[in-house]
Scaffold this motif. Sequence first.
Motif, PDB file in Angstrom:
ATOM      1  N   THR A 101      -4.804   3.032  10.769  1.00  0.00           N
ATOM      2  CA  THR A 101      -3.910   2.016  11.306  1.00  0.00           C
ATOM      3  C   THR A 101      -4.043   1.876  12.825  1.00  0.00           C
ATOM      4  O   THR A 101      -4.105   0.761  13.332  1.00  0.00           O
ATOM      5  CB  THR A 101      -2.459   2.356  10.925  1.00  0.00           C
ATOM      6  OG1 THR A 101      -2.447   2.666   9.540  1.00  0.00           O
ATOM      7  CG2 THR A 101      -1.529   1.200  11.204  1.00  0.00           C
TER       8      THR A 101
ATOM      9  N   ASP B  74      -7.088   5.717   1.248  1.00  0.00           N
ATOM     10  CA  ASP B  74      -6.269   4.617   1.757  1.00  0.00           C
ATOM     11  C   ASP B  74      -7.203   3.645   2.479  1.00  0.00           C
ATOM     12  O   ASP B  74      -7.578   3.869   3.627  1.00  0.00           O
ATOM     13  CB  ASP B  74      -5.190   5.167   2.701  1.00  0.00           C
ATOM     14  CG  ASP B  74      -4.322   4.053   3.280  1.00  0.00           C
ATOM     15  OD1 ASP B  74      -4.630   2.865   3.026  1.00  0.00           O
ATOM     16  OD2 ASP B  74      -3.343   4.368   3.986  1.00  0.00           O
TER      17      ASP B  74
ATOM     18  N   ALA C  31       0.836  -1.208   0.000  1.00  0.00           N
ATOM     19  CA  ALA C  31       0.000   0.000   0.000  1.00  0.00           C
ATOM     20  C   ALA C  31       0.866   1.251   0.000  1.00  0.00           C
ATOM     21  O   ALA C  31       0.481   2.276  -0.571  1.00  0.00           O
ATOM     22  CB  ALA C  31      -0.913  -0.007   1.224  1.00  0.00           C
ATOM     23  N   SER C  32       2.012   1.173   0.646  1.00  0.00           N
ATOM     24  CA  SER C  32       2.899   2.350   0.665  1.00  0.00           C
ATOM     25  C   SER C  32       3.255   2.740  -0.763  1.00  0.00           C
ATOM     26  O   SER C  32       3.269   3.921  -1.120  1.00  0.00           O
ATOM     27  CB  SER C  32       4.176   2.042   1.444  1.00  0.00           C
ATOM     28  OG  SER C  32       3.878   1.591   2.736  1.00  0.00           O
TER      29      SER C  32
ATOM     30  N   ASN D   2      -5.498  -3.585  -0.040  1.00  0.00           N
ATOM     31  CA  ASN D   2      -4.471  -4.642   0.012  1.00  0.00           C
ATOM     32  C   ASN D   2      -5.077  -6.032   0.172  1.00  0.00           C
ATOM     33  O   ASN D   2      -5.436  -6.400   1.296  1.00  0.00           O
ATOM     34  CB  ASN D   2      -3.566  -4.422   1.236  1.00  0.00           C
ATOM     35  CG  ASN D   2      -2.394  -3.540   0.953  1.00  0.00           C
ATOM     36  OD1 ASN D   2      -2.353  -2.864  -0.061  1.00  0.00           O
ATOM     37  ND2 ASN D   2      -1.433  -3.551   1.848  1.00  0.00           N
TER      38      ASN D   2
HETATM   39  N1  PLP Z   1      -2.261   2.177   4.963  1.00  0.00           N
HETATM   40  C1  PLP Z   1      -2.783   1.706   6.099  1.00  0.00           C
HETATM   41  C2  PLP Z   1      -4.107   2.241   6.571  1.00  0.00           C
HETATM   42  C3  PLP Z   1      -2.116   0.726   6.823  1.00  0.00           C
HETATM   43  O1  PLP Z   1      -2.622   0.286   7.974  1.00  0.00           O
HETATM   44  C4  PLP Z   1      -0.884   0.228   6.338  1.00  0.00           C
HETATM   45  C5  PLP Z   1      -0.158  -0.820   7.072  1.00  0.00           C
HETATM   46  O2  PLP Z   1      -0.607  -1.385   8.016  1.00  0.00           O
HETATM   47  C6  PLP Z   1      -0.373   0.764   5.151  1.00  0.00           C
HETATM   48  C7  PLP Z   1      -1.081   1.739   4.492  1.00  0.00           C
HETATM   49  C8  PLP Z   1       0.932   0.282   4.590  1.00  0.00           C
HETATM   50  O3  PLP Z   1       0.801  -1.013   4.135  1.00  0.00           O
HETATM   51  P1  PLP Z   1       1.958  -1.757   3.345  1.00  0.00           P
HETATM   52  O4  PLP Z   1       2.702  -2.544   4.352  1.00  0.00           O
HETATM   53  O5  PLP Z   1       1.247  -2.624   2.342  1.00  0.00           O
HETATM   54  O6  PLP Z   1       2.800  -0.724   2.703  1.00  0.00           O
END
Ligand code: PLP
Length: 482
Positions: free
Chosen positions: A245, A270, A146-147, A299
Motif C-alpha cells: 500500500t 495480497d 480485499a479486507s 480487487n
Molecule cells: N491490500 C492492499 C495491498 C491495499 O492497498 C488495500 C487498500 O488499499 C487493501 C488490501 C484493502 O482494500 P479494501 O478497501 O478492498 O479492503
Amino acid sequence: MFKNFMTSKKFQSDAIKVLNFIENYLNELENFPVLSQTIPDEIKNNFPYVKPPYDGKSIEDLLEDFEKYFFRGITHWNHPGFMAYFNSTSSEAGILSEFLIAAMNLNGMLWKTSPVVTELENIVVNWLREMIGLNENFWGIIYDTASISTFHAIASAREQLNLNIRGKGIFGRNDLPKIILYCSEHAHSSIDKSAIALGIGTENVRKIKTNKKFEMIPDELLKAIENDKKSGYLPFCVVATIGTTSFASNDPIKSISEICNNFNIWLHIDAAYAGVAAILPEMKWITNGWNDAESIVINPHKWMFTPIDCSILLTKKKFVLKNAFSIVPDYLRTKEENQVNNLMDYGLQLGRRFRALKLWFVISNLGVKGIEEKIRNHIKWAKEFSEWIENHKYLKLIAPVHFSTICFQLKTNEMYTNDKINEFNLKLLDLVNSSGKIFISNTMLNNQIILRLTIGSYWQEKRHIEMAKQILNECIEKVMNN
Ligand code: PLP
C-alpha cells in the motif's frame, strides 16, 4: 423476451433525468475540485431537513437536493486528477451494470435463489483466473473488499489447523497453542484487523523486516518462524504482498512459498491493487510462485474499472473455507445442495449481491485488450513520471516503480530535522491538494512524510499526468519561495 413491453412513463422520465445527470457529471467532472472542499459537519449543518419527509419527494427534487446539499461533500474518485491511495474508478459498463443489478435486486445466498448469481460468478472469476495466468486448482469467490477476502483466507488458514475453534471457540481453553501470522512491515492494516477479528491478536502478527526495496526478507521470515517454533508457538499463515500500500513493492513470493511449504504454512497473497497487472504478458513475472500459494486476493474495484465493491478471493482450499463457515439451518435447506455451490457456505454473509454482473459487463465491454491497453498506459506513464522525478531539481524518488504508483519527497537540506522535512513536504501536499486539480496522498518512512501519486483511473489521459507535473512544479516553487 418481453412480450408486452410496457414502460411506466414516470419511471422512464425519472430514469432519463438520472441518466442525464450522470452524463453531465461525467462530462464536467474535470471542472470540479477533485478533493472535497467541505469542512467537518458542514453538510450536516446545511442540510435543512431534520426529519425524514412524511410525503415522498420526486426524483427531480431529490436530484436538486443532492446537488444543493451533498455535491460539495464529494471527493471525486472518477475525476482524472484523483491520484491518491490506489484509484478505484467506474467505467461506463460498470456504471450501467449497477443499474441492472439494482433493478433485478437478486440475492444469490443460495444457488436456487438466483442460479445465475452463482454460475456467472463462477464464470467471470474463472475468466479473471485465466487472464492472470493461474492454474485450474484455484476456485474463486467475490466479496466486497480485499479486507474481507483476506479475512476469509486467514480464517481458512486457522480452520486448517483443526483446532475446533468453530465449536469450542478460543476463550478458556488451555489446549490451544499460540498461533502466529506473518507479513512484512509494509503489509496492509487489513491483516491486523483479521488478526483482531479471528482471535489471533495483533501481538501475534510478526512484521517481517524488508530490504531497501521494501520487499520482505525471506531469511528474516525463516528466522522468525524458527524462533516461534522454538518457543512452542504454531506458525500458521504468511501473507505476502504484491503491490504494498505505501510503496507498491513486491514480496519475493517464490522464496516465501518455499518456506511456507517446508513448514506447512498457509500462504496468502495480497495482490489487491497490483494483481490485475498480471493480465499483461510483460507483467506475468509478478506471478512467479503464485500457483504455490493457498489463496490470493485481487480487487477489480481498484485497477480494473469496476465500481466499488468487487474483490476476488482465489483459493485452492475451497473446502477448508467451506468447513470454516458453512452452517445450513432448516429454513435454507434445498434439494440440490449437494450438487451446487451455495455461496452462503463460503463466508460470513448470507445475502449476496450480483457483483458478478458488473465484472462480466466490464470485462466483456472493454475486452481483455481494452483492459490491457489501459493498464499498459498507466504503467508507461508512471515510469515516465518517475524518470521526471529522478531528473527533478527539487524532488527525489523513494521507491522503485513497478506498477503505476510513484513515491517521492522534496529534496531538502541534509541538515534538516525530520520535523523540518515533514513541514516542507506537508506544505507541498496541502498546496497540491488545494489546487483542486489533482489529489495525491501521503505515507511515512522512518518518521518522514512521503508523497504518493498513483495513476490508474479509467478516465485518465496522458495530459492529466502532464498537468500533475505542472501543478507540482508550481507548488514546489511556492514552497521554496516561502
Ligand atoms: N491490500 C492492499 C495491498 C491495499 O492497498 C488495500 C487498500 O488499499 C487493501 C488490501 C484493502 O482494500 P479494501 O478497501 O478492498 O479492503
